[in-house]
Scaffold this active site. Structure first.
Site, mmCIF file in Angstrom:
data_model
loop_
_atom_site.group_PDB
_atom_site.id
_atom_site.type_symbol
_atom_site.label_atom_id
_atom_site.label_comp_id
_atom_site.label_asym_id
_atom_site.label_seq_id
_atom_site.Cartn_x
_atom_site.Cartn_y
_atom_site.Cartn_z
ATOM 1 N N TYR A 30 -14.389 -6.574 -27.925
ATOM 2 C CA TYR A 30 -14.659 -7.141 -26.606
ATOM 3 C C TYR A 30 -15.152 -8.564 -26.805
ATOM 4 C CZ TYR A 30 -16.747 -7.725 -21.967
ATOM 5 O OH TYR A 30 -17.082 -8.169 -20.708
ATOM 6 N N ASP A 69 -16.291 -13.872 -33.551
ATOM 7 C CA ASP A 69 -17.129 -13.688 -32.368
ATOM 8 C C ASP A 69 -18.422 -13.021 -32.831
ATOM 9 O OD1 ASP A 69 -18.411 -12.992 -30.089
ATOM 10 O OD2 ASP A 69 -16.676 -12.080 -29.094
ATOM 11 N N LYS A 99 -26.551 -14.182 -27.001
ATOM 12 C CA LYS A 99 -27.627 -13.195 -27.157
ATOM 13 C C LYS A 99 -28.866 -13.757 -27.869
ATOM 14 C CE LYS A 99 -24.452 -9.310 -26.696
ATOM 15 N NZ LYS A 99 -24.643 -8.641 -25.434
#
Ligand code: HOZ
Length: 435
Positions: free
Chosen positions: A150, A244, A272
């Site tokens: 994702y 990623d 994050k």
């Protein structure tokens, strides 16, 4: 372990009813609606250290950590103080301010592959921008991604996507024009042969984007040689390798998966942890590539809140705390202790389950075999996970409300917390067995 006679969620239930009148599905991000585990979404009131406390006053040891950013636990004092300090001076200027370079330097120090960086406001924005850069810099259109990975909700990535898309059974979203989807080549994770074949078949592949450790179909580590193989193949075909590391950055090691596995990508996306709990994302990499982004180059990307002082301060304070050399070693020891306890509990109860972990990210898959790719992840028994989730909540441990997400541990977990979690797992697995 003290089991609450019944987990009372009356206030959560009321708030959820109200929220459904105003917010799509009552939430602002799909997994939070608890479709993956059933029941009422738990509405949170506050967090403190290793705990999160819901609106009914139930306290849980938090293994979600806001899906990764809270590696130092809730409201760490150093971060709070820095945020307080900058807040007084202004929330956002839409103009350059001093902390942006400081955070950039802190990130670059840990990620030698990043020579220049651009801050944005979310992981999704970071991956979208990195993809545009890959296409712009190579002049090629296609992108390879892996099933179950994702990379946020950009059009090119919502093809066989993991995370909430997998949880809700919407891996290919309506609204993504098929012309866009056709430019995304989806391959099984950990399958280098498939990557080689794709490069033989298509001449216009701009790059490969990968979660170097997958967190979004549950935790799936790369097989030995997979990341290095991607590096070699992309080089051979003049395509870019994009890691990623929104989840894995400053998580699986200080220098992320690229440090852990010794493979340097051309571009990296982050988010994050580098925002310390504030909305942040970033993309960075080789200077010759990054200098093609506006205003140095023609590839456009911009953002009103990009680099705002509040997010920069929270990120900087977090990275300062994380630069303490022993911290990752201690976190690894805690995570290994928990892993051992959970593995013992699986053995004792005889439940068909496997615990997969890299550093302080992990997933308990309810299936009888290890998981190397999305097809295998989908074998997991989601009813059992749902039962397990609620059994754990009942015992005061908050887990991700989906089989296809990761547990995130924090540095503030003590031996006592870990023992409590292990005991809760043992009891919850016994209950789960009865499903
Ligand atoms: N898709 C996110 C985790 N992989 C969940 C975000 C959220 O609901 O906050």
């Amino acid at each position: 372990m003290r089991v609450r006679a019944k987990l009372v969620l009356d206030r959560s239930k009321k708030l959820y009813q109200e929220a459904q009148k105003h917010l799509v599905g009552g939430v602002n991000s799909p997994v939070r609606a608890f479709k993956g585990v059933g029941g009422t979404p738990i509405f949170m009131a506050r967090g403190k250290g290793a705990y999160v406390i819901d609106v009914d006053g139930n306290r849980y040891i938090d293994l979600v950590g806001s899906w990764g950013p809270l590696i130092l636990g809730h409201v760490p004092l150093d971060v709070l103080n820095q945020v307080r300090r900058v807040l007084r001076k202004g929330f956002t200027f839409g103009a350059p301010s001093p902390l942006e370079s400081e955070l950039a330097q802190a990130v670059k120090k840990a990620y030698p592959s990043i020579e220049k960086i651009r801050f944005v406001s979310s992981g999704t924005e970071a991956t979208l921008s990195a993809l545009r850069l890959a296409r712009g810099a190579t002049g090629k259109k296609r992108i390879i991604k892996f099933e179950g990975c994702y990379h946020g909700h950009g059009d090119s990535f919502l093809v066989s996507a993991g995370s909430g898309a997998a949880t809700l059974g919407l891996p290919d979203s309506p609204g993504v024009p098929e012309e866009f989807a056709a430019l995304t080549i989806n391959l099984p994770y950990n399958d280098l042969h498939a990557v080689e074949e794709a490069f033989k078949r298509f001449q216009d592949i701009s790059g490969v984007i990968v979660e170097p450790v997958v967190g979004n179909m549950g935790v799936v580590p790369p097989k030995p040689g997979f990341l290095k193989g991607l590096r070699d193949i992309t080089r051979q075909h003049q395509a870019l390798l994009i890691f990623d590391e929104v989840m894995t950055g400053f998580r699986v090691a200080h220098g992320g998966a690229q440090e852990l596995y010794g493979v340097q990508p051309d571009l990296t996306t982050l988010g994050k942890i580098i925002g310390g709990g504030m909305p942040v994302g970033a993309y960075g990499g080789r200077a010759d590539l990054m200098s093609q982004v506006a205003p140095e180059g023609p590839i456009y990307q911009a953002g009103t809140l990009s680099g705002n002082p509040v997010a920069m301060a929270a990120g900087l304070a977090t990275l300062k705390d994380l630069s303490e050399p022993k911290l990752y070693q201690e976190l690894e020891e805690k995570a290994a202790y928990l892993e051992e306890g959970i593995r013992r509990a699986i053995q004792k109860t005889g439940v068909d389950a496997v615990y997969q972990r890299v550093g302080s990210m992990a997933t308990l898959f309810f299936c009888g075999h290890g998981v190397e790719n999305y097809t295998q992840a989908k074998d997991a028994n989601r009813q059992k996970y749902a039962k397990f989730f609620w059994a754990m909540a009942q015992r005061g441990v908050y887990l991700p409300p989906s089989q296809f997400e990761a547990f995130f541990l924090s540095t503030v977990l003590t031996q006592d917390h870990l023992k409590k979690i292990v005991r809760a797992v043992q009891e919850s697995l016994s209950e789960t067995q009865l499903v």
